[in-house]
Design an enzyme around this catalytic site. Structure first.
Site, mmCIF file in Angstrom:
data_model
loop_
_atom_site.group_PDB
_atom_site.id
_atom_site.type_symbol
_atom_site.label_atom_id
_atom_site.label_comp_id
_atom_site.label_asym_id
_atom_site.label_seq_id
_atom_site.Cartn_x
_atom_site.Cartn_y
_atom_site.Cartn_z
ATOM 1 N N ASP A 162 5.438 -1.311 -2.957
ATOM 2 C CA ASP A 162 6.725 -0.766 -1.854
ATOM 3 C C ASP A 162 8.115 -1.403 -1.988
ATOM 4 O OD1 ASP A 162 7.461 -1.315 0.922
ATOM 5 O OD2 ASP A 162 6.943 -3.148 1.032
ATOM 6 N N ARG B 69 14.298 0.987 0.718
ATOM 7 C CA ARG B 69 15.482 -0.163 0.140
ATOM 8 C C ARG B 69 16.664 0.761 -1.657
ATOM 9 N NH1 ARG B 69 11.992 -5.071 0.978
ATOM 10 N NH2 ARG B 69 10.171 -3.539 1.510
ATOM 11 N N ARG C 286 15.728 9.005 1.690
ATOM 12 C CA ARG C 286 15.152 8.006 0.871
ATOM 13 C C ARG C 286 13.621 9.206 -0.030
ATOM 14 N NH1 ARG C 286 12.897 3.515 4.315
ATOM 15 N NH2 ARG C 286 10.993 4.247 3.519
ATOM 16 N N HIS D 177 11.925 7.646 -3.432
ATOM 17 C CA HIS D 177 9.893 8.486 -3.377
ATOM 18 C C HIS D 177 10.105 8.822 -4.712
ATOM 19 C CE1 HIS D 177 8.911 6.176 0.713
ATOM 20 N NE2 HIS D 177 9.375 8.056 0.857
ATOM 21 N N SER E 100 -3.632 5.006 5.876
ATOM 22 C CA SER E 100 -3.651 5.453 7.190
ATOM 23 C C SER E 100 -2.299 5.467 7.922
ATOM 24 C CB SER E 100 -4.458 5.191 7.397
ATOM 25 O OG SER E 100 -5.076 3.480 7.237
ATOM 26 N N TRP F 234 0.733 8.075 8.514
ATOM 27 C CA TRP F 234 1.173 9.536 9.078
ATOM 28 C C TRP F 234 2.540 9.162 10.057
ATOM 29 C CZ3 TRP F 234 -0.396 13.172 7.241
ATOM 30 C CH2 TRP F 234 -1.388 13.280 6.610
ATOM 31 N N ARG G 16 5.078 7.739 9.699
ATOM 32 C CA ARG G 16 6.360 7.796 9.554
ATOM 33 C C ARG G 16 7.428 9.398 10.015
ATOM 34 N NH1 ARG G 16 8.272 5.236 3.866
ATOM 35 N NH2 ARG G 16 6.777 2.843 4.675
ATOM 36 N N LEU H 53 -8.715 4.180 -19.076
ATOM 37 C CA LEU H 53 -8.096 3.948 -18.075
ATOM 38 C C LEU H 53 -8.439 4.319 -16.467
ATOM 39 C CD1 LEU H 53 -5.874 1.912 -17.068
ATOM 40 C CD2 LEU H 53 -4.144 3.075 -16.609
HETATM 41 C C1 FPP Z 1 6.586 2.260 -0.589
HETATM 42 O O1 FPP Z 1 8.296 2.576 -0.153
HETATM 43 C C2 FPP Z 1 6.419 3.190 -0.795
HETATM 44 C C3 FPP Z 1 5.595 4.494 0.246
HETATM 45 C C4 FPP Z 1 5.146 4.348 1.301
HETATM 46 C C5 FPP Z 1 4.894 5.736 -0.947
HETATM 47 C C6 FPP Z 1 4.926 5.099 -2.275
HETATM 48 C C7 FPP Z 1 5.390 6.075 -2.956
HETATM 49 C C8 FPP Z 1 4.691 6.601 -4.201
HETATM 50 C C9 FPP Z 1 5.727 5.797 -5.395
HETATM 51 C C10 FPP Z 1 5.266 7.931 -4.268
HETATM 52 C C11 FPP Z 1 4.189 8.963 -4.216
HETATM 53 C C12 FPP Z 1 2.998 8.730 -5.355
HETATM 54 C C13 FPP Z 1 2.853 9.516 -6.108
HETATM 55 C C14 FPP Z 1 0.853 8.739 -6.724
HETATM 56 C C15 FPP Z 1 2.946 10.928 -5.570
HETATM 57 P P1 FPP Z 1 8.376 2.035 1.591
HETATM 58 O O2 FPP Z 1 9.449 3.996 1.454
HETATM 59 O O3 FPP Z 1 8.306 1.743 2.058
HETATM 60 O O4 FPP Z 1 10.166 1.627 1.051
HETATM 61 P P2 FPP Z 1 11.045 0.909 2.282
HETATM 62 O O5 FPP Z 1 10.611 -0.715 2.764
HETATM 63 O O6 FPP Z 1 11.937 -0.281 1.148
HETATM 64 O O7 FPP Z 1 11.871 1.523 3.301
#
Ligand code: FPP
Length: 248
Positions: free
Chosen positions: A28, A32, A41, A45, A74, A77, A79, A139
């Protein structure tokens, strides 16, 4: 997974400190991290993918057996369409670009969640990646895709009910193992340690059954800043905690 949770012991000069066999991470804070830098954003990612790469490498080096990563829930979606499309693009990129290195490093890719509902090209790439790495043993990396723990339990209950209705399963014989064998995590060791980054203290529908006896750790680090040192700190903290499984 079945039976009581158990932990491996550091095989070398670790002084017998228990090493978690199975670590799961709620990644998470990407949004931010990007906001702090006045970036879109998607930049967060993308930096999150770099952290995934670092963390997988570190987990293998530390000797962890299984690492489960919450990549797409789940609920994700909901977002904005553009962000969902960006995440799908990153996933496509990740499978195509990273699988060779994962394979070289002895990683066996597993998937949890209802990932077959993704676009057909992604499903095909995921299936191919799992097949390609199926013989690896260093792993296990389980990526949670379109995963929700309540949904996982609904699917398990449905499977059990179907078997019972067909006369293949005696309802009176249903026990914890019956359920565990029908969860998406059935091929993984028991969950020892669950980490959530970015300071939020919620499970957000992740591994609810599996977390029953796991150590929970909430760290302030935003996911894109997570690295080997952060994983080592969590593993060291795990070794200090006393796990009682309801006993004394
Ligand atoms: C949460 O941050 C993160 C996600 C919803 C997606 C996690 C995805 C990745 C780390 C990249 C993709 C991974 C792979 C394996 C391809 P947030 O957007 O909720 O952050 P925030 O709470 O600060 O807004």
């Amino acid at each position: 997974m079945s039976g009581l949770p158990s932990s491996a012991t550091v095989p070398d000069g670790g002084g017998g400190a228990p090493l978690p066999r199975h670590v799961a991470i709620i990644m998470d804070g990407n949004g931010r991290w990007a906001k702090q830098r006045h970036l879109p954003r998607i930049a967060g990612h993308r930096a999150g993918v770099d952290a995934v790469r670092r963390t997988i490498r570190a987990a293998a080096e530390i000797g962890i057996e299984a690492l489960t990563l919450y990549a797409f829930s789940s609920e994700n979606w909901r977002r904005p369409e553009e962000e969902v499309a960006d995440l799908m693009g990153l996933l496509r990129y990740y499978i195509k670009r990273e699988i060779a290195e994962l394979d070289r490093n002895g990683v066996r890719l597993q998937l949890i969640g209802d990932w077959r509902r993704f676009a057909p090209d992604i499903v095909a790439d995921l299936e191919e990646a799992c097949a390609r790495t199926a013989g690896n043993r260093r792993l296990d990396v389980a990526v949670a895709l379109n995963y929700g723990a309540q949904d996982e339990l609904v699917r398990a209950v449905r499977a059990i009910a179907t078997e019972a209705q067909a006369g293949l399963l005696d309802p009176a014989a249903i026990d914890r193992t019956t359920i565990e064998e029908r969860l998406d995590t059935r091929a993984l060791p028991p969950l020892d340690l669950l980490i959530r980054t970015s300071g939020e203290e919620r499970l957000s529908n992740f591994l609810l059954w599996q977390a029953a006896y796991a150590e929970l750790m909430f760290v302030d680090t935003l996911w894109p800043d997570f690295d080997r040192a952060a994983l080592e700190r969590a593993v060291a903290e795990f070794a200090r905690r006393e796990r009682r499984y309801g006993g004394r």
